[in-house]
Design a protein around this motif. Structure first.
Motif, PDB file in Angstrom:
ATOM      1  N   ALA A 119       0.848  -1.182   0.000  1.00  0.00           N
ATOM      2  CA  ALA A 119       0.000   0.000   0.000  1.00  0.00           C
ATOM      3  C   ALA A 119       0.888   1.238   0.000  1.00  0.00           C
ATOM      4  O   ALA A 119       1.777   1.375   0.841  1.00  0.00           O
ATOM      5  CB  ALA A 119      -0.911  -0.004   1.224  1.00  0.00           C
ATOM      6  N   LEU A 161      -1.131  -1.695  -4.358  1.00  0.00           N
ATOM      7  CA  LEU A 161      -2.404  -1.174  -3.865  1.00  0.00           C
ATOM      8  C   LEU A 161      -2.320   0.332  -3.630  1.00  0.00           C
ATOM      9  O   LEU A 161      -2.414   0.805  -2.496  1.00  0.00           O
ATOM     10  CB  LEU A 161      -2.805  -1.894  -2.576  1.00  0.00           C
ATOM     11  CG  LEU A 161      -4.263  -1.747  -2.139  1.00  0.00           C
ATOM     12  CD1 LEU A 161      -5.188  -2.485  -3.099  1.00  0.00           C
ATOM     13  CD2 LEU A 161      -4.445  -2.280  -0.728  1.00  0.00           C
ATOM     14  N   ALA A 204      -7.753   1.118  -5.090  1.00  0.00           N
ATOM     15  CA  ALA A 204      -8.657   0.898  -3.949  1.00  0.00           C
ATOM     16  C   ALA A 204      -9.088   2.251  -3.389  1.00  0.00           C
ATOM     17  O   ALA A 204      -8.778   2.599  -2.248  1.00  0.00           O
ATOM     18  CB  ALA A 204      -7.986   0.045  -2.885  1.00  0.00           C
ATOM     19  N   ALA A 235     -10.606   2.682   0.075  1.00  0.00           N
ATOM     20  CA  ALA A 235      -9.789   2.297   1.232  1.00  0.00           C
ATOM     21  C   ALA A 235      -8.951   3.448   1.762  1.00  0.00           C
ATOM     22  O   ALA A 235      -8.418   3.371   2.871  1.00  0.00           O
ATOM     23  CB  ALA A 235      -8.882   1.131   0.856  1.00  0.00           C
ATOM     24  N   LEU A 263      -4.984   4.721   5.298  1.00  0.00           N
ATOM     25  CA  LEU A 263      -5.494   3.487   4.703  1.00  0.00           C
ATOM     26  C   LEU A 263      -6.393   2.752   5.683  1.00  0.00           C
ATOM     27  O   LEU A 263      -6.055   2.614   6.863  1.00  0.00           O
ATOM     28  CB  LEU A 263      -4.316   2.577   4.313  1.00  0.00           C
ATOM     29  CG  LEU A 263      -4.676   1.163   3.841  1.00  0.00           C
ATOM     30  CD1 LEU A 263      -5.268   1.209   2.432  1.00  0.00           C
ATOM     31  CD2 LEU A 263      -3.450   0.243   3.884  1.00  0.00           C
ATOM     32  N   THR A 295      -9.926  -3.073   1.697  1.00  0.00           N
ATOM     33  CA  THR A 295      -9.060  -3.484   0.596  1.00  0.00           C
ATOM     34  C   THR A 295      -9.251  -4.971   0.311  1.00  0.00           C
ATOM     35  O   THR A 295      -9.827  -5.696   1.138  1.00  0.00           O
ATOM     36  CB  THR A 295      -7.578  -3.237   0.926  1.00  0.00           C
ATOM     37  OG1 THR A 295      -7.144  -4.216   1.904  1.00  0.00           O
ATOM     38  CG2 THR A 295      -7.360  -1.844   1.484  1.00  0.00           C
TER      39      THR A 295
END
Length: 325
Positions: A128, A148, A153, A156, A171, A176
């Motif tokens: 992420a 990610l 996403a 998220a 996040l 996710t």
């Protein structure tokens, strides 16, 4: 099921079996200073390194670490906290989660080329990050990981109102596709939680300096932890809790300029995590000399004592600080 920080039935079963085996073999699990045995998600490993579990799904999050981005959220729940040098001599954190995934993590920042090599030792982790420069994106997409960024996403990620952008991106792992396995990220790459090796030198404090950042780890006998300070100030979480570590690894590495630069033209450092070198492991109020080795990107980093035995770690969070040699 999304990550909730609750161990799965499979993880508990494995941990219970490991505890029964340890009990039958009479293998001690105590730490220096008479601390209690580790919880089931940090069960001491066997002497022989185990293979990487197929279900060891890791969530790696790139976390902002400049003064304007502090305090962080959820960093105290990571299994491993990696600290690396970035542009202008500053530092940034890559936190690896699996056994305990918080509901919110951040602030999230951009990825670097060094992250791709570092993460190869995990079994296809999820990374992420807030974004990356255009030249690096093809390398991220080609890497054996699940990228990610917010574009993949959007639900998220959210912006907090407590600080200005870009230091306010957070996040929500539960929104996710990432699904925690409950396997400790450290054990998934072969690090062992067990009693300390013989020897070591009593140490109260250790400081690691970057050109424009520094980290100090001070041993607290009361808490049986290394208290973390960043740039001379006590490091805390967003809820006021002091950041601390059960283990600190100062890993001596080569840091060289990469082919990438930031928006201001400063070269992005590349931290070489494949190779070998010396390291210092802090645990239980002592410092242990160690060696590290990783022969190729897909191999795991192995830490050994001077006599060639595998280094062991105290139950709890591990900070690995990459120091330029």
């Amino acid at each position: 099921m999304h990550a909730t920080g609750v161990k799965r039935t499979a993880a508990v079963s494995v941990a219970t079996l490991a505890l029964l085996v340890l009990a039958a073999c009479g293998d001690g699990s105590g730490q220096g200073g008479g601390t209690s045995p580790p919880p089931d998600n940090r069960v001491p490993s066997t002497e022989k390194p185990a293979p990487v579990p197929d279900d060891a799904r890791i969530l790696a999050v790139k976390i902002d670490n400049v003064r304007a981005a502090r305090p962080p959220t959820g960093l105290d729940r990571a299994d491993i906290v990696y600290v690396e040098q970035v542009e202008s001599g500053l530092s940034r954190i890559l936190a690896a989660y699996s056994s305990d995934v918080p509901s919110v993590i951040g602030p999230v920042r951009s990825a670097r080329e060094s992250d791709l090599e570092l993460l190869r030792q995990f079994n296809r982790p999820t990374l992420a990050y807030s974004g990356a420069q255009s030249r690096l994106i093809p390398l991220i997409e080609a890497a054996p990981l699940d990228a990610l960024p917010p574009s993949k996403a959007p639900r998220a990620y959210f912006r907090g109102g407590d600080r200005p952008a870009p230091h306010n991106l957070y996040l929500r792992p539960g929104d996710t596709p990432y699904d925690s396995s409950g396997v400790n990220a450290a054990e998934s790459i072969g690090l062992r939680f067990a009693a300390p090796p013989a020897g070591g030198k009593v140490v109260k404090e250790r400081t690691v300096r970057y050109p424009a950042a520094r980290f100090t780890f001070t041993w607290s006998a009361d808490q049986q932890r290394w208290l973390v300070a960043m740039d001379g100030s006590p490091a805390r979480t967003a809820d006021g809790k002091r950041l601390s570590a059960a283990n600190v690894v100062v890993q001596d590495v080569t840091v060289r300029p990469s082919a990438f630069r930031d928006r201001s033209g400063s070269p992005s450092p590349f931290t070489e995590t494949v190779g070998s070198g010396s390291a210092t492991v802090l645990r239980g109020g002592r410092a242990y000399n160690a060696e590290w080795g990783r022969d190729k990107a897909e191999s795991r980093t192995v830490f050994t004592t001077p006599d060639g035995k595998r280094m062991t770690f105290a139950s709890g969070q591990i900070w690995i600080v990459y120091a330029a040699r």
